[in-house]
Each structure stands twice: as C-alpha cells, then as structure tokens.
Design a protein around this motif. Structure first.
Motif, short mmCIF file in Angstrom:
data_model
loop_
_atom_site.label_atom_id
_atom_site.label_comp_id
_atom_site.label_asym_id
_atom_site.label_seq_id
_atom_site.Cartn_x
_atom_site.Cartn_y
_atom_site.Cartn_z
N MET A 1 58.23 104.45 23.12
CA MET A 1 56.86 104.24 22.69
C MET A 1 56.33 102.92 23.22
SD MET A 1 56.02 106.85 20.76
CE MET A 1 54.60 106.26 19.83
N PRO A 2 54.99 102.75 23.31
CA PRO A 2 54.43 101.46 23.72
C PRO A 2 54.86 100.35 22.76
CG PRO A 2 52.76 103.19 23.75
CD PRO A 2 53.97 103.77 23.09
N ASP A 3 54.79 99.12 23.23
CA ASP A 3 55.19 97.98 22.40
C ASP A 3 54.44 97.97 21.08
OD1 ASP A 3 56.85 97.18 24.40
OD2 ASP A 3 55.49 95.67 25.24
N GLY A 4 55.18 97.78 20.02
CA GLY A 4 54.59 97.70 18.70
C GLY A 4 54.36 99.02 18.02
N GLU A 5 54.61 100.15 18.72
CA GLU A 5 54.35 101.47 18.14
C GLU A 5 55.62 102.26 17.83
OE1 GLU A 5 51.44 103.73 20.25
OE2 GLU A 5 50.23 101.97 20.75
N TRP A 6 56.77 101.70 18.20
CA TRP A 6 58.04 102.38 17.92
C TRP A 6 58.42 102.13 16.46
CZ3 TRP A 6 62.95 101.26 16.23
CH2 TRP A 6 63.93 102.22 16.47
N PRO A 7 58.99 103.11 15.77
CA PRO A 7 59.33 104.46 16.23
C PRO A 7 58.17 105.44 16.05
CG PRO A 7 60.19 104.16 14.04
CD PRO A 7 59.54 102.85 14.41
N LEU A 8 58.22 106.51 16.82
CA LEU A 8 57.22 107.57 16.66
C LEU A 8 57.26 108.11 15.23
CD1 LEU A 8 55.16 109.57 17.91
CD2 LEU A 8 57.13 111.01 18.55
N ILE A 9 58.47 108.39 14.75
CA ILE A 9 58.72 108.80 13.37
C ILE A 9 59.92 108.00 12.88
CG2 ILE A 9 59.51 110.69 11.87
CD1 ILE A 9 58.01 112.62 13.69
N PRO A 10 59.83 107.36 11.73
CA PRO A 10 60.95 106.55 11.25
C PRO A 10 62.12 107.40 10.80
CG PRO A 10 59.24 106.66 9.58
CD PRO A 10 58.68 107.33 10.80
N ASP A 11 63.27 106.75 10.66
CA ASP A 11 64.42 107.44 10.08
C ASP A 11 64.19 107.60 8.58
OD1 ASP A 11 64.77 104.88 9.09
OD2 ASP A 11 66.61 104.49 10.21
N VAL A 12 65.18 108.15 7.89
CA VAL A 12 65.00 108.45 6.46
C VAL A 12 64.74 107.17 5.66
CG1 VAL A 12 66.13 109.36 4.39
CG2 VAL A 12 66.39 110.54 6.58
N ALA A 13 65.45 106.09 6.00
CA ALA A 13 65.25 104.83 5.30
C ALA A 13 63.83 104.30 5.53
CB ALA A 13 66.28 103.79 5.74
N GLY A 14 63.37 104.39 6.78
CA GLY A 14 62.02 103.94 7.09
C GLY A 14 60.95 104.78 6.43
N LEU A 15 61.19 106.10 6.36
CA LEU A 15 60.24 106.99 5.71
C LEU A 15 60.19 106.72 4.21
CD1 LEU A 15 58.30 109.39 6.11
CD2 LEU A 15 60.24 110.92 5.72
N THR A 16 61.35 106.44 3.63
CA THR A 16 61.40 106.11 2.20
C THR A 16 60.56 104.88 1.90
OG1 THR A 16 63.64 107.02 2.07
CG2 THR A 16 62.95 105.57 0.28
N LYS A 17 60.70 103.86 2.73
CA LYS A 17 59.93 102.63 2.54
C LYS A 17 58.44 102.89 2.70
CE LYS A 17 59.36 97.96 4.47
NZ LYS A 17 59.81 97.02 5.53
N TYR A 18 58.07 103.69 3.71
CA TYR A 18 56.65 104.00 3.95
C TYR A 18 56.03 104.74 2.76
CZ TYR A 18 52.59 106.52 5.74
OH TYR A 18 51.34 107.05 5.89
N ILE A 19 56.74 105.74 2.25
CA ILE A 19 56.22 106.52 1.11
C ILE A 19 55.99 105.61 -0.09
CG2 ILE A 19 56.69 108.40 -0.49
CD1 ILE A 19 56.08 109.29 2.39
N LYS A 20 56.93 104.72 -0.35
CA LYS A 20 56.80 103.80 -1.49
C LYS A 20 55.58 102.90 -1.30
CE LYS A 20 58.39 101.59 -5.22
NZ LYS A 20 57.36 100.54 -5.39
N GLU A 21 55.39 102.37 -0.11
CA GLU A 21 54.24 101.49 0.16
C GLU A 21 52.93 102.23 -0.03
OE1 GLU A 21 56.41 98.60 3.50
OE2 GLU A 21 55.09 100.24 4.12
N GLN A 22 52.87 103.49 0.41
CA GLN A 22 51.65 104.27 0.29
C GLN A 22 51.34 104.65 -1.16
OE1 GLN A 22 49.43 104.98 2.94
NE2 GLN A 22 50.76 103.40 3.81
N ILE A 23 52.37 105.05 -1.88
CA ILE A 23 52.15 105.46 -3.27
C ILE A 23 51.84 104.26 -4.16
CG2 ILE A 23 53.24 106.56 -5.28
CD1 ILE A 23 54.58 108.49 -3.44
#
Length: 435
Positions: free
Chosen positions: A38-60
C-alpha cells in the motif's frame, strides 16, 4: 542433525500444482490482506484480528445511542460486554471472542428481562452495530492489479485442469471477488440469481457447477451476505447497509437460517479433503479456530492420501535475551504452538515457516542438500541469511555456529510471486516444446 530441503519442497509444490487431475485447493485467511503493498501511511489494507478489534472499539466508543429505556449508551454497553468476556478467562479478547460471546447471550436472551445486565434489545443492537463496523472497515478495494490476489487469479486463469480449483476463505472482505472479476475469471460462491441471489444448497453439496469455474467458499460469511425479512440468506448486488450482515467469526451460530450456509461450506471443506490425493494450501491461517482445526484434522485422519501444507508467516520460534545478575539466558518462544503440536502428530499436515518446517511429523531447520541450484529451482525464494549460535540444553551458547536459511512462502506476497513464476515457466515449456 536433521534438516528439510527448501528447494526440494518448492519443487514438490510446483509439481503438485501442475498436475491437472489432482484436487488442489487454497485456504486464504486473515493474514493475507497484510501482504498487499500500500502507499505510505495507508498500510494495512485490512488489519489483522488484533487491529480490527482495536478499530471496532474506537468506533463504538463514539456511539452515544441509548436503546429504548436503557440507562447507558451502546458505547458503555460494549465496554461492559468486553468485561463480561474477560470474566470467562479471555485476558485480551479479540473481536471474534467478543462477537461469539455476544451471540451466545443472544441465544438465551429470548423472553428474559435481563442477561448479565443486558436487555434483549440491547444485545441485538450491539450485534448489529459490531457487524456494521466490521463491514465498513472491510469494504475496501485493492490498490492495483499486481497484488497477490491478482496473481492467484492469473494462475487459476492460465492453467487447464480436469478438476476445479477450490478456494476456501474465512475472510469477510471482497478482495478475492474483486481480483477474479477484474481478470474475468469465472467462479461460483454458492449463490445463484440476479435480483436477490440466493444460496443454492444442492449446487454446493452435489458440486453441480462447470469444471472451469473456480469454487470460492466463504466459510465465515461475507460483508455482502445478509438476511432478508423471511430469514433466508441472500447475497447483495450492492453494498448498501442491511439489517443483518452474515458475519460468522466462529462456529457459534444463533439462528437456524444462518447455520445453513456455514454448515454446508464446512462440509464442503471436509468433502474436499476426503478426495483421493487432495492437496490444500493454507496461507494466513494461524490455527486459532478449533472448530476448523477439527474439520481439517478429522478429514486428514480419514484420508491418509490427502495433504495439507500450512504456509505460516514469520518464524516458528523467536529468541529473546534475559539478563540476570550472573549471565544472559536466551529463551525461545514458539509463535505457532498449536500448529506445531498438530503437525508433529499428523504426518499429512505440514507447516512451512520462515525458519523451520514440520514435514512428515519431523521438525527441522531449512538447509539445501546441494548448493549449486539455479534460480529456476529456487522459485520459492529460499535464501541463506546468517550464521546463528548453537545453544545447549540450558539455552546457553556453545561457541559453535550453524548456517541459517529462510523459506519465504509463508508470506502471501511471495506465494503470489511463486504462482506468477509458475505461469511463466509453464508457458515457456509449451513454447519450447512446440506443443
């Protein structure tokens, strides 16, 4: 000391993939999107499970909605939900643990006033919100047409086989579909129809699809699967929001209509591995799903002619240094402990990591048996990296060193290059032989 030859193994894999009558399948799992550049600053395209867990918590955490007369917001309810999961022994629960626990409570909430402090309406709204946030995060597009997904699609499109390629995935994203459709590679995912494509159980179970169509089995559902009012599962022709996304991060299901696609596709994986001389190549799978592990292991026990090759990212072991008052002790941490245990006790399950392999139940470092191999033989990118110290039984250095080799197929990007290279080699052979 025993070693596994990475050159020999890459040749074996190449020969396996070139046999047009052998059942060949790929299993694409959570780690694969991390291999997309991915271009600089845009990686990862989709996070791993740990990254997705953190994202969901931040959004909720931003959700201030209050359900009916409940005294707290959905953000507060989600925080309480995580605390309840931790009480079950999950120290750092990921989004799969959380969603599975949530759905378990939904099973027993019908007609009850209160389940661990949650109302039935609150649980339903939490489940809907979590799936919506997952779908939003996973609704992405591949950055170009040179990704490992495209290279897999190109390989499928450039081979002529008597048996169809079957691709299993636990991912909910649409990256495989995007790559296949961009290259006009026909595939079947279990759904038929135009206006509201529905799941065709008979076509899946009886394999009633043309051989030149790749089979794409999304075991854990997809962000474009949903339930309509009549409780049947449909695939959306667009990605507008739906009341109920079919996202199954575990084998725990809470609605009979949701069970049907999952059970049919798990059965498809079982049937595939029970075919004579079937080979399944796993990429990005860490063996964290016990139900999937049982399905794979039971099929391998029933069919000794089948083979599963798990390509795992990074090292099987990681060494760390710990210092005390007198000396430095080097400790070894196993990164894929469950996979190691399964492979050492199942001869037709192999794991190939960066630093070691377990083949035929034997765990060993990588080392070529000859050193005059050319680039064509080494298409799997096995390289010598450095000399490492030999340790004694107490983890101390003996003063001797051994050469270390890496086998890089555990990286989905390298696997894509491997498949791309196979296309070139086969086309070159055809032109050379004048066939």
């Amino acid at each position: 000391m025993s070693y596994h030859d990475p050159i020999r193994q890459s040749k074996y894999l190449r020969q396996t993939l070139s046999q047009d009558k052998k059942p060949v399948g790929f299993f694409i799992s959570a780690g694969c999107p991390l291999a997309v550049s991915m271009p600089d600053g845009e990686w990862p395209l989709i996070p791993d499970v740990a990254g997705l867990t953190k994202y969901i918590k931040e959004q909720i955490d931003k959700e201030t909605t209050v359900v009916n007369d409940d005294p707290r917001s959905l953000a507060d309810a989600y925080a309480q939900l995580i605390e309840e999961v931790v009480k079950t022994g999950k120290v750092n629960p990921n989004i799969e643990d959380i969603l599975s626990f949530l759905r378990g409570m939904m099973q027993i909430s019908k007609g009850a006033d209160d389940i661990r402090g949650f109302s039935e309406a609150e649980l339903e709204n939490l489940e809907k919100l979590v799936c919506q946030k997952i779908a939003e995060k996973l609704n992405v597009k591949l950055p170009d047409n040179k990704t490992p997904y495209h290279k897999l699609a190109k390989w499928v499109n450039n081979i002529d086989r008597d048996t169809s390629i079957e691709i299993f995935t636990t991912n909910y994203d649409l990256l495989l579909e995007e790559a296949f459709e961009s290259l006009k590679v026909p595939y079947f995912d279990g759904f038929v129809g135009t206006r509201f494509p529905f799941f065709d159980l008979r076509a899946v179970e009886d394999n009633l699809i043309p051989n030149h169509w790749t089979r794409l089995w999304k075991i854990h559902g997809s962000i474009n699967w949903y339930l309509r009012e009549n409780k049947d599962v449909y695939r959306s022709t667009s990605l507008e929001e739906h009341d109920s996304y079919i996202i199954h991060p575990s084998h725990l299901k809470y609605d009979q209509s949701r069970k049907m696609p999952y059970l049919a596709l798990i059965d498809r994986l079982n049937k595939f591995l029970r075919q004579n001389s079937a080979v399944l190549i796993l990429s990005g799978y860490s063996f964290s799903d016990d139900h999937l592990n049982d399905t794979i292991l039971n099929a391998l026990r029933a069919n000794p002619t089948a083979m599963v090759i798990a390509l795992l990212y990074g090292n099987l072991t990681t060494t760390t240094e710990e210092k005390d008052e007198d000396e430095t002790v080097i400790k070894t941490i196993i990164n894929y402990e469950k996979a190691l245990h399964l492979a050492e006790n199942r001869s037709n399950l192999s794991i190939w990591t960066l630093d070691e392999g377990v083949i035929g139940g034997l765990r060993a470092k990588w080392k070529p048996t000859k050193f005059d191999f050319d680039a064509e033989e080494n298409i799997a990118n096995a390289v010598r990296t450095k000399d490492i110290p030999i340790l004694d039984g107490e983890g101390k250095e003996t003063g001797e060193k051994m050469k270390e080799y890496e086998f890089r197929l555990g990286d989905f990007a390298v696997l894509g290059d491997f498949l791309q290279e196979l296309i070139g080699k086969e086309q070159f052979k055809i032109e050379k032989d004048g066939i």
